[in-house]
Write an enzyme that holds these catalytic residues in place. Structure first.
Site, PDB file in Angstrom:
ATOM      1  N   GLU A  55      37.361  29.883  42.499  1.00 45.08           N
ATOM      2  CA  GLU A  55      36.232  30.727  42.900  1.00 45.08           C
ATOM      3  C   GLU A  55      35.085  30.358  41.967  1.00 45.08           C
ATOM      4  OE1 GLU A  55      33.289  33.044  42.444  1.00 45.08           O
ATOM      5  OE2 GLU A  55      34.794  33.975  41.138  1.00 45.08           O
ATOM      6  N   ASP A 104      39.976  33.638  40.236  1.00 42.50           N
ATOM      7  CA  ASP A 104      38.700  34.338  40.293  1.00 42.50           C
ATOM      8  C   ASP A 104      37.913  34.089  39.001  1.00 42.50           C
ATOM      9  OD1 ASP A 104      37.137  36.272  41.912  1.00 42.50           O
ATOM     10  OD2 ASP A 104      37.338  37.526  40.142  1.00 42.50           O
ATOM     11  N   ASP A 163      34.018  40.751  48.728  1.00 44.60           N
ATOM     12  CA  ASP A 163      32.888  41.353  48.011  1.00 44.60           C
ATOM     13  C   ASP A 163      31.593  41.323  48.813  1.00 44.60           C
ATOM     14  OD1 ASP A 163      34.121  42.232  45.681  1.00 44.60           O
ATOM     15  OD2 ASP A 163      33.801  40.352  44.604  1.00 44.60           O
TER      16      ASP A 163
END
Length: 492
Positions: free
Chosen positions: A340, A293, A390
């Site tokens: 990501e 991430d 998200d």
């Protein structure tokens, strides 16, 4: 990840479960059975480390210690540590995880199981000692968690000095009265990883690879920072000098101030990035694929002075991404990474790192819901999502589009042969036929759920975040089954 494959995004907490949360139990194995039968090859579960007060899996007390809330009580019965007749269910058919209630419910059984574990220790001795030897982080975690409890979870920089600086090796506190509690903390980790390993092995037998997530940063209030302060930009009292975040953009006029301490890369150079090596080696031990991430921070990151209340004041700082990734490759043979790399300000160096280390990036179809964008070809070496944890669900987003926007999108898909009545089916089918090597469909988009299944709304604190779960198997298998033919025809 050169083969054409299909994956499913479903947090572990979102799988059905009798004990208030998706965990390592039989129903999660049923989940694996269902997705394997439909042709899915990858299951992304989000981080499962010990989460903090917000229950966000991206804000944890450790990069290594697992969250005991995922330990399944029925499996403890199978180990001979509990009797099945003593177990009741907890929120069995609810579609929300009530974390405090579930933790309190399970804690009673964990304590009972621990008492039996001690009496039958000879049965587990060999496996426990092997785990204790492998889990290099276990002692630091046990001390950190115990000291947090003693200080009623106040931040470690506010602890009594003897506890705060325990890692320095002075050990001036007599902990003999806490020996049993330290053993209990380690017992929970032993059982957590025992059950995780069993679930992973079960998934492998079904042809499923598990994808775990690693946040780039770690929390200030964590065993990682407490026990390894030199690798972070802290002052002498243990307070951060700088914190991580991102600058003002279209979504936030003040930017985002995350509060995690930034790394002291000068020190990390000296120890050959040992923290990153240990962290990724452990994740490689647990998962088949690891999504990093905020990967862009390997190129450069937004550094905010700790005394700044917003992210407006900050600077882009170059990071030694190439050196870190080289070390990870050297120490973790065969590791599969996903980057990501979402965001509007991604610099070229991020893509250069992905190319150099053969790390696929991400694309999210929800960000491209305009016909002119949908016509653009999708790269092969990319992980393509309809949406992420998200984002809004596809059907939730669709419900907020104007009528003209909906008509134009439906016309686009119908012209290409996707005549499904449900919009989410159109999108999922379209993605599967794309050129992307790996397509990951969130379970909520497969099933066509709306706002009720939203996993997280970034920059908000709510008991609705990180709490949605499938309450049973009544409709889920049928929804997955419809994609079986799509996957087959897409040669995935």
């Amino acid at each position: 990840m050169k083969k054409r494959q299909t994956g499913i995004l479903c947090p572990l907490f979102s799988t059905p479960g009798n004990q208030g949360i998706g965990d390592f139990g039989a129903k999660t194995k049923m989940f694996v059975d269902v997705i394997a039968d439909a042709g899915y090859k990858v299951w992304q579960i989000l981080p499962i480390q010990y989460a903090g007060k917000t229950h966000s899996p991206y804000q944890t007390y450790s990069s290594f210690a697992g969250n005991p809330i995922y330990i399944n009580i029925d499996r403890l019965c199978e180990e001979g540590l509990l009797t099945q007749s003593s177990i009741v269910n907890c929120n069995k058919f609810k579609n929300r995880v009530e974390y405090d209630k579930v933790r309190e419910f399970k804690e009673v059984y964990f304590r009972r199981a621990f008492r039996v574990f001690k009496k039958q220790f000879d049965t587990f001795k060999e496996a426990y000692e092997a785990f204790e030897k492998e889990a290099f982080w276990l002692n630091d975690w046990a001390y950190f968690y115990l000291f947090s409890t003693i200080h009623h979870t106040t931040h470690w920089s506010d602890w009594n000095e003897a506890y705060r600086d325990w890692f320095k090796g002075e050990h001036s506190v007599d902990l003999r009265e806490y020996e049993d509690e330290l053993f209990y903390i380690k017992f929970l980790q032993f059982m957590f990883y025992r059950q995780l390993d069993e679930l992973r092995d079960y998934a492998h037998k079904k042809g499923i690879s598990i994808m775990g997530d690693v946040p780039f940063y770690v929390d200030l209030e964590s065993a990682d920072v407490w026990s390894d302060r030199d690798d972070f930009m802290l002052d002498e009292q243990g307070n951060p000098q700088f914190v991580a975040g991102c600058p003002p953009d279209y979504f936030s006029e003040d930017g985002q101030r995350w509060g995690m301490p930034t790394y002291n890369f000068d020190h990390m150079y000296k120890n050959n990035f040992l923290f990153w090596v240990k962290r990724m080696r452990w994740m490689h031990r647990c998962f088949d694929i690891i999504r990093i991430d905020h990967f862009r921070a390997f190129a450069n990151y937004w550094r905010i002075p700790a005394d700044s209340e917003t992210a407006r004041i900050g600077a882009w700082i170059d990071a030694p991404g190439e050196e870190i990734l080289n070390r990870i490759r050297q120490e973790c043979s065969g590791i599969q990474l996903v980057a990501e790399d979402l965001g509007g300000d991604i610099v070229q160096r991020v893509y250069d790192l992905e190319t150099e280390f053969d790390i696929p990036g991400m694309e999210v179809m929800l960000f491209q819901m305009e016909t002119k964008l949908l016509r653009k070809p999708i790269r092969e070496n990319v992980v393509l999502y309809s949406g992420t944890h998200d984002n809004a669900t596809i059907n939730e987003a669709y419900s907020h589009y104007t009528n003209n926007h909906r008509i134009s999108l439906r016309r686009f898909f119908k012209k290409r042969g996707y005549t499904h009545r449900k919009f989410n089916d159109m999108v999922c089918h379209f993605l599967l036929d794309s050129e992307a090597n790996l397509v990951i469909l969130p379970v909520w988009d497969i099933c066509g759920y709306k706002q009720e299944a939203r996993i997280n709304v970034p920059s908000t604190l709510s008991d609705q975040n990180w709490s949605w779960k499938l309450k049973d198997f009544k409709t889920f298998p049928e929804e997955i089954e419809k994609t079986k033919e799509w996957i087959k025809n897409a040669n995935r």
